[in-house]
Write an enzyme that holds these catalytic residues in place. Structure first.
Site, short mmCIF file in Angstrom:
data_model
loop_
_atom_site.label_atom_id
_atom_site.label_comp_id
_atom_site.label_asym_id
_atom_site.label_seq_id
_atom_site.Cartn_x
_atom_site.Cartn_y
_atom_site.Cartn_z
N ASP A 13 60.64 87.03 57.67
CA ASP A 13 61.08 88.32 58.21
C ASP A 13 61.04 88.20 59.73
O ASP A 13 60.47 87.25 60.27
CB ASP A 13 60.13 89.44 57.74
CG ASP A 13 60.49 90.78 58.35
OD1 ASP A 13 61.65 91.21 58.21
OD2 ASP A 13 59.63 91.40 59.00
N SER A 14 61.60 89.20 60.40
CA SER A 14 61.55 89.21 61.86
C SER A 14 60.13 89.44 62.38
O SER A 14 59.87 89.18 63.55
CB SER A 14 62.47 90.32 62.39
OG SER A 14 62.13 91.55 61.78
N CYS A 76 63.77 90.31 55.33
CA CYS A 76 64.32 91.18 56.36
C CYS A 76 65.71 91.68 55.92
O CYS A 76 66.58 90.87 55.58
CB CYS A 76 64.43 90.37 57.65
SG CYS A 76 65.18 91.27 59.01
N GLU A 155 55.41 100.85 62.96
CA GLU A 155 54.49 99.86 63.55
C GLU A 155 53.35 100.52 64.30
O GLU A 155 52.24 100.00 64.34
CB GLU A 155 55.28 98.90 64.46
CG GLU A 155 56.17 98.01 63.65
CD GLU A 155 56.57 96.71 64.33
OE1 GLU A 155 56.07 96.42 65.43
OE2 GLU A 155 57.41 96.00 63.74
N CYS A 188 65.39 98.98 54.96
CA CYS A 188 64.68 98.33 56.07
C CYS A 188 63.25 98.14 55.62
O CYS A 188 62.67 99.02 54.97
CB CYS A 188 64.74 99.20 57.32
SG CYS A 188 63.74 98.59 58.68
N HIS A 190 60.55 98.43 57.07
CA HIS A 190 59.54 99.35 57.60
C HIS A 190 59.55 100.73 56.93
O HIS A 190 58.57 101.46 57.02
CB HIS A 190 59.76 99.55 59.10
CG HIS A 190 59.41 98.37 59.94
ND1 HIS A 190 59.97 97.14 59.75
CD2 HIS A 190 58.55 98.25 60.99
CE1 HIS A 190 59.47 96.29 60.64
NE2 HIS A 190 58.61 96.94 61.40
#
Ligand code: DGL
Length: 273
Positions: A13-14, A76, A155, A188, A190
């Protein structure tokens, strides 16, 4: 890379986001060892061009090759949206992205035939979810919306209260969900962290689809079909974590995404082509 039952599953993932996918994999496939790579030096991918994200994705796969992985999960959404064809063309092992599995669940579960998808600007601009949904069910009406501020909110741990609610209302409150949309794809890594606030804003009639679980189911199916699944319950299970920036922030923020303490991430350098 090695097509062998005892090899590990590689996940990239990023950054920390893909840990939501790793968490679903660990729950669904507890016998499998995993090597997770977070490209924390180059995050975010969601606002970068498809060319650059593809270049980073190939470098991630190359780094994971050293760990003898038998299957690669592109955790991702942005990388899955733009780099899957390049990865599949280059790698001798199965490559599973998060978009097709999430789209499949959404296409199957919508009763009204109206689905919305949210993701990073890169994912939404690529049209990958829209294409995958239409390929599965051509009559679907698909609405799409980029929600870039959800990534830093998740985050920072701002997952409830007025700030995320106002941001969610701004993104989701208007046309996106009008006219009978009954399914919303969280496209996504997140967004599952914000699912409570998103659910409150969109209301109880809209089902949220989290690609992480759908992806873990797809990995399970591919491993079984390819006879790559581990069956020995006594074999030791290893968890490796690799990052491209220093590990501190990854360990701290990542624990929230994984839902358990994280330790022992190793910093590596990526070789960009
Ligand atoms: N992992 C990315 C995704 O799922 C979100 C974070 C980023 O923009 O890199 O699209």
């Amino acid at each position: 890379m090695r097509r062998e039952r005892h090899a590990a599953i590689g996940v990239f993932d990023s950054g920390v986001g893909g840990l939501t996918v790793l968490k679903a994999l660990m729950e669904r496939l507890p016998l499998e060892s995993t090597v997770y790579l977070g490209d924390t030096a180059r995050v975010p991918y969601g606002t970068k061009s498809g060319e650059v994200v593809t270049q980073y994705s190939l470098a991630n796969a190359h780094a994971l090759a050293e760990y003898d992985v038998k299957l690669l999960v592109v955790a991702c959404n942005t990388a899955s949206a733009v780099a899957l064809p390049a990865l599949r063309a280059k790698l001798p092992i199965p490559v599973v992205g998060v978009i097709e599995p999430g789209a499949k669940v959404a296409a199957e579960s919508s009763r009204t035939g109206k689905v919305a998808v949210i993701g990073t600007p890169g994912t939404i601009a690529s049209g990958a979810y829209q294409k995958a949904l239409h390929a599965l069910r051509p009559s679907l009406e698909v609405h799409a919306q980029a929600c870039p501020l959800f990534v830093p909110l998740a985050e920072e741990g701002w997952v409830d209260g007025d700030v995320p609610r106002l941001v969610a209302e701004e993104y989701l409150g208007r046309e996106l969900l009008t006219g009978g949309v009954d399914t919303l794809v969280l496209g996504c890594t997140h967004y599952p962290l914000l699912s409570q606030v998103i659910h409150k804003v969109v209301g109880p009639r809209v089902t949220l689809v989290d690609s992480a679980h759908a992806t873990a189911d797809e990995v399970t199916r591919v491993l079984r079909d390819e006879e790559l699944n581990r069956t020995d319950v006594r074999a030791s299970v290893e968890r490796h974590f690799l990052v491209t920036d220093t590990p501190n922030r990854f360990l701290e923020v990542g624990a929230r995404f994984l839902g358990r303490p994280l330790s022992g991430a190793r910093q590596i350098d990526l070789k960009l082509a």
